[in-house]
Design a protein around this motif. Structure first.
Motif, mmCIF file in Angstrom:
data_model
loop_
_atom_site.group_PDB
_atom_site.id
_atom_site.type_symbol
_atom_site.label_atom_id
_atom_site.label_comp_id
_atom_site.label_asym_id
_atom_site.label_seq_id
_atom_site.Cartn_x
_atom_site.Cartn_y
_atom_site.Cartn_z
ATOM 1 N N PHE A 13 0.823 -1.214 0.000
ATOM 2 C CA PHE A 13 0.000 0.000 0.000
ATOM 3 C C PHE A 13 0.852 1.258 0.000
ATOM 4 C CE2 PHE A 13 -4.413 -1.325 0.771
ATOM 5 C CZ PHE A 13 -4.208 -2.677 0.966
ATOM 6 N N THR A 14 2.013 1.193 0.643
ATOM 7 C CA THR A 14 2.809 2.412 0.795
ATOM 8 C C THR A 14 3.984 2.456 -0.165
ATOM 9 O OG1 THR A 14 3.901 1.289 2.628
ATOM 10 C CG2 THR A 14 2.208 2.873 3.203
ATOM 11 N N THR A 15 4.066 1.485 -1.079
ATOM 12 C CA THR A 15 5.143 1.510 -2.059
ATOM 13 C C THR A 15 4.845 2.584 -3.092
ATOM 14 O OG1 THR A 15 5.373 -0.844 -1.772
ATOM 15 C CG2 THR A 15 6.462 0.115 -3.686
ATOM 16 N N PRO A 16 5.730 3.548 -3.268
ATOM 17 C CA PRO A 16 5.449 4.580 -4.249
ATOM 18 C C PRO A 16 5.663 4.071 -5.665
ATOM 19 C CG PRO A 16 7.528 5.038 -3.149
ATOM 20 C CD PRO A 16 7.018 3.762 -2.572
ATOM 21 N N GLY A 17 5.142 4.804 -6.634
ATOM 22 C CA GLY A 17 5.472 4.488 -8.024
ATOM 23 C C GLY A 17 4.290 4.346 -8.938
ATOM 24 N N SER A 18 3.371 3.437 -8.627
ATOM 25 C CA SER A 18 2.352 3.133 -9.618
ATOM 26 C C SER A 18 1.049 3.878 -9.348
ATOM 27 C CB SER A 18 2.077 1.634 -9.633
ATOM 28 O OG SER A 18 1.019 1.373 -10.520
ATOM 29 N N PHE A 21 -4.416 0.954 -10.553
ATOM 30 C CA PHE A 21 -5.069 0.033 -9.634
ATOM 31 C C PHE A 21 -4.862 -1.403 -10.100
ATOM 32 C CE2 PHE A 21 -8.853 -2.207 -7.977
ATOM 33 C CZ PHE A 21 -8.634 -1.993 -6.633
ATOM 34 N N PHE A 24 -1.560 -2.580 -8.965
ATOM 35 C CA PHE A 24 -1.584 -2.772 -7.507
ATOM 36 C C PHE A 24 -2.268 -4.089 -7.150
ATOM 37 C CE2 PHE A 24 -4.241 -2.128 -3.658
ATOM 38 C CZ PHE A 24 -3.224 -2.247 -2.720
ATOM 39 N N HIS A 28 -0.721 -7.280 -5.257
ATOM 40 C CA HIS A 28 -1.140 -7.464 -3.864
ATOM 41 C C HIS A 28 -2.235 -8.516 -3.698
ATOM 42 C CE1 HIS A 28 -1.949 -6.615 0.290
ATOM 43 N NE2 HIS A 28 -3.196 -6.316 0.022
ATOM 44 N N ALA A 29 -3.197 -8.552 -4.603
ATOM 45 C CA ALA A 29 -4.330 -9.473 -4.451
ATOM 46 C C ALA A 29 -4.745 -10.023 -5.815
ATOM 47 C CB ALA A 29 -5.502 -8.754 -3.784
ATOM 48 N N LEU A 32 -8.198 -11.350 -7.076
ATOM 49 C CA LEU A 32 -9.351 -10.485 -7.344
ATOM 50 C C LEU A 32 -9.438 -10.027 -8.786
ATOM 51 C CD1 LEU A 32 -9.275 -8.225 -4.157
ATOM 52 C CD2 LEU A 32 -10.906 -10.015 -4.695
ATOM 53 N N LEU A 33 -8.426 -10.352 -9.590
ATOM 54 C CA LEU A 33 -8.422 -9.857 -10.970
ATOM 55 C C LEU A 33 -9.536 -10.493 -11.785
ATOM 56 C CD1 LEU A 33 -4.649 -9.813 -11.857
ATOM 57 C CD2 LEU A 33 -6.150 -7.866 -11.522
ATOM 58 N N MET A 107 -13.586 -3.130 -13.056
ATOM 59 C CA MET A 107 -12.152 -2.913 -12.881
ATOM 60 C C MET A 107 -11.685 -1.716 -13.704
ATOM 61 S SD MET A 107 -9.250 -3.656 -11.630
ATOM 62 C CE MET A 107 -8.749 -5.258 -11.062
ATOM 63 N N LEU A 110 -12.720 1.552 -12.122
ATOM 64 C CA LEU A 110 -11.903 1.811 -10.949
ATOM 65 C C LEU A 110 -10.488 2.226 -11.352
ATOM 66 C CD1 LEU A 110 -12.210 1.834 -7.984
ATOM 67 C CD2 LEU A 110 -11.616 -0.565 -7.883
ATOM 68 N N HIS A 114 -9.024 5.574 -10.017
ATOM 69 C CA HIS A 114 -7.834 5.440 -9.171
ATOM 70 C C HIS A 114 -6.708 6.331 -9.698
ATOM 71 C CE1 HIS A 114 -5.502 3.054 -6.261
ATOM 72 N NE2 HIS A 114 -4.495 3.106 -7.121
#
Lengths: 274, 237
Positions: A13-18, A21, A24, A28-29, A32-33, A107, A110, A114
């Protein structure tokens, strides 16, 4: 690691850059794709969404979709919606496997929102079209098993001050369309109608009429496309996108359009003459 | 025998808190004021691009004071948290309380386990269907959460400016009056003299407007802001 046990937000969540969504969620998950399913299977008879038309009008675009979903030879749903606002200035219509397509639209909506929230600015229309392309490509495995999704994307390009239409193939290929386009099982018939009825500089109101005429022609010859249902009062979903944003045409405003088309067709089955 | 490296836990925490407080006090204040149709945020910020006030989700706004890189990182994390939750469940399931908890855990963990605390103070606000359903959470550098009502001021002179806002605030303020109150507090002079005039171009203002459909967050600027503050010449009195 103390971090793994603590309740703080995970590092993803706190990784900068992208600002994406999709990226991400992929890291990370990934479960859910959209369309991330395991296993080799033959596609069962699941609901399919059918015809979408889009056309350029003066100062923007009009997009419309019929309301029928089919599963095999059965009608799966009478009032499914297949045209959605992608964001304030663009619309996306879907043909193909309904379940996956709707998940994909969610998606995509979002993804655009996002980006807008994180960057504080809207993506360019080309940028949006390219993101959709990436998502379609991610679904290629399922498409090969018969669960294809083919969207139609249209929006208002702020930089060029005009409406633009993009079509896709199942591999994520992105093609910009001139004037008008249609996708789905009834698209052949709709495209014929669009060719005859579309003209440059069409007003948005006339564009709505042309879109509904084209869907009528598609429903006339394609069993998977639903025509206007005057008994249940189910009209196509019609939306216009101009500089003022995405506006769905209200059912009350479609009443006279549909009534006029039905009355004209009673006199002349082929519809208006070009 | 001496133990030269021993520092009592009280002293350690106090040093960290002082360090964080000093960092936060250097920044300009942010004022939140509830008004009839929502919640208004205002701060003095000449930058058009580096925001201190941002949208997190449909009904949730975020404001921060302190170190930009640290709260920007938390803001992005908040947007990711909210979007992921809304995508996994439903948009209506994303609320400020969950986000405030996630922030509190993050701030608290950093405060106790890392060498340097985050020099930030945050507000997470959620606008409800009516004023009674509004939620405002204030989060400190050490992870403590306060549920505040109606108005809050963060930053260097928070207590002093908070008193100014508390004195002028009444339920059901219009947006123009609420912003005028916020701007008066931001320009409040320490000596008790006339409040400093702040040009609308120097202000960053946004609202969570409960009358808007879906995404309630909206930035207010330019001529609209000047009009709301009732100044044609662009100077706030």
């Amino acid at each position: 690691m103390s971090d793994e046990r603590s309740a703080r937000l995970p590092h993803a969540f706190t990784t900068p850059g992208s600002s994406s969504f999709l990226d991400f969620v992929s890291s990370h998950a990934p479960h859910l794709l959209p369309g991330r399913r395991d296993g080799d299977f033959a596609a069962p008879a699941v609901p399919h969404a059918t015809t979408i038309v889009a056309l350029q009008v003066d100062g923007g675009v009009v997009m419309a979709g019929d309301r029928r979903a089919t599963a095999g030879s059965m009608i799966a749903h009478r009032e499914i919606e297949k045209v959605f606002p992608a964001d304030e200035l663009s619309a996306v219509g879907i043909a193909g496997t309904a379940g996956i397509a709707i998940e994909l639209v969610r998606m995509f909506q979002l993804e655009l929102e996002h980006y807008e929230k994180i960057e504080g600015t809207l993506l360019s229309l080309e940028g949006k079209a390219n993101r959709l392309s990436t998502m379609i490509r991610g679904n290629l495995g399922l498409a090969m098993q018969g669960l294809a999704v083919v969207p139609l994307f249209a929006g208002y390009d702020v930089a060029r001050a005009t409406g633009r239409i993009f079509s896709y193939d199942v591999t994520g290929g992105r093609y910009e369309e001139r004037d008008h386009h249609s996708v789905g099982s009834g698209s052949v018939f709709a495209r014929g109608a669009l060719k005859k009825l579309w003209r440059p500089g069409l007003s948005p109101a006339d564009g709505v009429r042309v879109a509904v005429e084209a869907l009528y022609d598609a429903a006339d010859d394609d069993s998977a496309t639903g025509g206007p249902d005057a008994v249940r009062r189910i009209w196509p979903v019609v939306a216009s996108v101009t500089a003022a944003g995405y506006v769905r045409v209200a059912d009350d405003d479609l009443d006279p359009v549909v009534a006029a088309i039905l009355a004209d067709r009673a006199d002349r089955l082929g519809g208006p003459r070009a | 025998m001496t133990m030269p490296f021993y520092v009592s836990p009280e002293q350690l925490m106090k040093d960290r808190a002082d360090y964080a407080r000093k960092g936060i006090a250097r920044g300009r204040s942010v004022v939140l004021v509830a008004y009839a149709d929502g919640i208004a945020f205002a701060t003095e910020n000449p930058s058009r691009a580096l925001h201190k006030i941002s949208e997190i989700y449909d009904r949730i706004g975020f404001a921060a004071v302190g170190k930009y890189n640290e709260f920007e990182n938390l803001r992005v994390a908040g947007v990711r948290y909210a979007d992921l939750k809304g995508y996994s469940y439903d948009r209506s399931d994303v609320n400020a309380r969950g986000l405030a908890n996630a922030y509190a855990q993050t701030l608290g963990t950093v405060f106790t386990t890392e060498s340097k605390p985050l020099e930030v103070e945050l507000v997470v606000a959620e606008v409800g269907a009516d004023a009674a359903a509004d939620q405002i959470y204030r989060l400190s550098y050490d992870g403590s959460v306060t549920d505040v009502h109606d108005h809050v001021v963060m930053g260097g002179r928070a207590d002093e400016l908070g008193a100014v806002v508390a004195e002028g605030w009444t339920p059901g303020l219009g947006l123009g009056d609420a912003l005028a109150l916020a701007v008066r507090a931001l320009g409040w002079s320490e000596e008790g003299g006339e409040p400093r005039a702040i040009a609308p171009a120097q202000l960053e203002v946004a609202v969570l407007d409960r009358t808007r459909p879906r995404r309630t967050f909206r930035r207010v600027g330019g001529t609209e802001l000047a009009g709301l503050l009732g100044t044609d010449d662009g100077e706030v009195r």
